[in-house]
Design an enzyme around this catalytic site. Structure first.
Site, PDB file in Angstrom:
ATOM      1  N   THR A 185      14.626   3.955   6.380  1.00 50.23           N
ATOM      2  CA  THR A 185      15.556   2.865   6.698  1.00 50.23           C
ATOM      3  C   THR A 185      16.920   3.035   6.033  1.00 50.23           C
ATOM      4  O   THR A 185      17.956   2.725   6.621  1.00 50.23           O
ATOM      5  CB  THR A 185      14.948   1.520   6.229  1.00 50.23           C
ATOM      6  OG1 THR A 185      13.768   1.296   6.992  1.00 50.23           O
ATOM      7  CG2 THR A 185      15.901   0.365   6.411  1.00 50.23           C
ATOM      8  N   ASP A 226      11.625   8.623  10.625  1.00 50.93           N
ATOM      9  CA  ASP A 226      10.989   7.384  10.169  1.00 50.93           C
ATOM     10  C   ASP A 226       9.697   7.844   9.509  1.00 50.93           C
ATOM     11  O   ASP A 226       8.960   8.655  10.088  1.00 50.93           O
ATOM     12  CB  ASP A 226      10.688   6.496  11.399  1.00 50.93           C
ATOM     13  CG  ASP A 226      10.146   5.134  11.007  1.00 50.93           C
ATOM     14  OD1 ASP A 226       9.151   5.087  10.248  1.00 50.93           O
ATOM     15  OD2 ASP A 226      10.718   4.128  11.453  1.00 50.93           O
ATOM     16  N   SER A 283       6.921   6.700   9.237  1.00 50.10           N
ATOM     17  CA  SER A 283       5.702   6.462  10.019  1.00 50.10           C
ATOM     18  C   SER A 283       5.397   7.646  10.927  1.00 50.10           C
ATOM     19  O   SER A 283       4.283   7.781  11.429  1.00 50.10           O
ATOM     20  CB  SER A 283       5.854   5.200  10.876  1.00 50.10           C
ATOM     21  OG  SER A 283       6.143   4.113  10.054  1.00 50.10           O
ATOM     22  N   ASP A 310       7.507   3.312   4.457  1.00 53.06           N
ATOM     23  CA  ASP A 310       6.181   3.071   5.047  1.00 53.06           C
ATOM     24  C   ASP A 310       5.120   4.036   4.512  1.00 53.06           C
ATOM     25  O   ASP A 310       3.994   3.632   4.235  1.00 53.06           O
ATOM     26  CB  ASP A 310       6.238   3.181   6.576  1.00 53.06           C
ATOM     27  CG  ASP A 310       6.959   1.990   7.208  1.00 53.06           C
ATOM     28  OD1 ASP A 310       7.165   0.977   6.500  1.00 53.06           O
ATOM     29  OD2 ASP A 310       7.317   2.078   8.400  1.00 53.06           O
ATOM     30  N   GLN A 341     -10.557  -1.399  -1.712  1.00 48.76           N
ATOM     31  CA  GLN A 341      -9.475  -2.037  -0.951  1.00 48.76           C
ATOM     32  C   GLN A 341      -8.573  -2.861  -1.865  1.00 48.76           C
ATOM     33  O   GLN A 341      -7.476  -3.258  -1.463  1.00 48.76           O
ATOM     34  CB  GLN A 341     -10.067  -2.966   0.119  1.00 48.76           C
ATOM     35  CG  GLN A 341     -10.851  -2.251   1.182  1.00 48.76           C
ATOM     36  CD  GLN A 341     -11.515  -3.200   2.181  1.00 48.76           C
ATOM     37  OE1 GLN A 341     -11.264  -4.412   2.168  1.00 48.76           O
ATOM     38  NE2 GLN A 341     -12.347  -2.645   3.029  1.00 48.76           N
ATOM     39  N   CYS A 342      -9.062  -3.149  -3.075  1.00 44.82           N
ATOM     40  CA  CYS A 342      -8.263  -3.976  -3.995  1.00 44.82           C
ATOM     41  C   CYS A 342      -7.071  -3.166  -4.502  1.00 44.82           C
ATOM     42  O   CYS A 342      -7.161  -1.962  -4.716  1.00 44.82           O
ATOM     43  CB  CYS A 342      -9.090  -4.406  -5.194  1.00 44.82           C
ATOM     44  SG  CYS A 342     -10.446  -5.490  -4.749  1.00 44.82           S
TER      45      CYS A 342
HETATM   46  N1  ASP Z   1       9.932   2.563   9.001  1.00 41.45           N
HETATM   47  C1  ASP Z   1      10.741   2.896   7.856  1.00 41.45           C
HETATM   48  C2  ASP Z   1      10.284   4.214   7.286  1.00 41.45           C
HETATM   49  O1  ASP Z   1       9.287   4.244   6.649  1.00 41.45           O
HETATM   50  C3  ASP Z   1      10.683   1.802   6.838  1.00 41.45           C
HETATM   51  C4  ASP Z   1      11.534   1.999   5.614  1.00 41.45           C
HETATM   52  O2  ASP Z   1      12.084   3.046   5.355  1.00 41.45           O
HETATM   53  O3  ASP Z   1      11.634   1.037   4.834  1.00 41.45           O
HETATM   54  O4  ASP Z   1      10.903   5.227   7.510  1.00 41.45           O
END
Ligand code: ASP
Length: 362
Positions: free
Chosen positions: A15, A60, A62, A93, A276-277
């Site tokens: 981002t 990104d 992701s 992410d 998961q905690c």
């Molecule tokens: N979707 C973005 C990424 O992980 C989110 C971010 O950077 O905050 O690249």
């Protein structure tokens, strides 16, 4: 010749360097270089010298996969001798995965590698990215913590202990099991007792010889043996994200059989138990619902995050380590990702191994 420390800034994506388009935020080549070029803070005497290396394509996070972890680690290894520290500008992410992976891909790391990014793009007037860039570059050149870390919201956290905990708050990362290695306010306070010592030898980047199939699975009420069987069938390794202390359904024999069959030879799938905690550690011997997993052959991941466990599993298998050795090494502290507890004996509810207290404040 300048005496200032030198920092390599690797722009991977995220981002921080994105621009809004009609089809959503996307990384914009050239944007970060222009923005940083116009930041007077980065030119000041007290700042390290820095050079920007832009990876192609910008992503990104992701969209990132293990090949991208490798790409970043190779870039760091290639430039290792030329700089005093590295800043990896990355999306939030999957930042905890990349930070964990880098910690396992770069044994012998003796220089700071700091991942940072932001919740708001630098195109936003309130972006948190500006301070993150300045401080990450400053720390990478001036505070020699020889680890892969994440700098976010005034705290430096060990990368393989970090998890993304919020997608709106600027306080986006936390470690449930380890206090920050440094807190950055009006002064910089380093928790030296938590930081790893510089290694004795040189950097020894891990050599990967195969691409294993690993996955993680967050268990849920209603999960059954058939689901496990189908999912685990093609896998070399699985991180099973269990409840609480490392517990899972124990009344469904088909669920337990599916795990045991996958773990037994000839399939030899490595299955790791992580909670998961967000904080705490797995103790498979505390409840009957954890003991059944231990009996099925599931390996305790102790206090590792699922992100650390998944990337560690990937790296060990990708390096060609046989399954039995992977199970042993998973429980060893390779890069500060866990506190090992080799006893694995049933024990009374006494205090567990003393661990540095986690930080849940702020
Ligand atoms: N979707 C973005 C990424 O992980 C989110 C971010 O950077 O905050 O690249």
């Amino acid at each position: 010749m300048s005496q200032r420390p030198r920092v390599c800034v690797l722009h991977v994506g995220g981002t921080i360097g994105m621009v809004a388009h009609a089809d959503g935020y996307r990384p914009q080549p050239g944007f970060l270089a222009d923005y940083m070029g116009a930041m007077p803070e980065l030119l000041r005497e007290e700042m390290p010298e820095h050079e920007l290396v832009v990876l192609d394509p910008l992503l990104d996070s992701s969209d990132m996969d293990p090949d991208d972890w490798l790409r970043i680690s190779e870039e760091i290894a290639r430039h290792y001798d030329d700089y005093d520290g590295f800043v990896v500008v990355h999306g939030t992410d999957t930042m905890a995965y990349t930070a964990s992976a880098l910690s396992f891909l770069l044994p012998g790391l003796g220089k700071p590698v700091i991942l940072t990014g932001s919740q708001l793009s630098l195109t936003d007037v309130r972006s948190d990215g500006r301070e993150h860039l300045i401080t990450a570059i400053y720390l990478a050149g001036s505070v020699p913590i020889p680890e892969v870390t994440i700098y976010f919201a005034a705290r430096l956290i060990r990368g393989n202990r970090a998890q993304k905990i919020h997608n709106q708050d600027f306080f986006a990362f936390n470690s449930g099991n380890l206090a920050p290695l440094a807190r950055i306010g009006a002064s910089i306070r380093v928790a030296h007792r938590l930081c790893r010592q510089p290694p004795p030898g040189p950097l020894r980047p891990l050599k990967l010889v195969r691409k294993p199939k690993v996955a993680s699975l967050r268990i849920f009420p209603g999960i059954d043996g058939e689901m496990i069987r189908r999912m685990v069938e093609p896998l070399d390794g699985l991180v099973l994200e269990t409840y609480g202390n490392g517990n899972a359904p124990s009344r469904d024999q088909s669920f337990l059989n599916a795990l045991a069959e996958a773990i037994a030879p000839p399939r030899d799938t490595v299955i790791i138990n992580c909670s998961q905690c967000h904080g705490g550690r797995v103790d498979q011997l505390r409840y009957g619902t954890g003991m059944t997993l231990a009996r099925a052959g599931v390996t305790s991941g102790y206090d590792m995050t699922p992100e650390a466990a998944l990337t560690k599993l990937y790296c060990l298998l990708a390096a060609g380590t046989p399954a039995a050795d992977v199970r042993a090494r998973i429980q060893e502290d390779l890069a500060g990702e866990l506190i090992a507890d080799p006893s694995q004996r049933p024990r009374p509810r006494a205090p567990e191994t003393a661990s540095p207290l986690a930080d849940h404040d702020a």
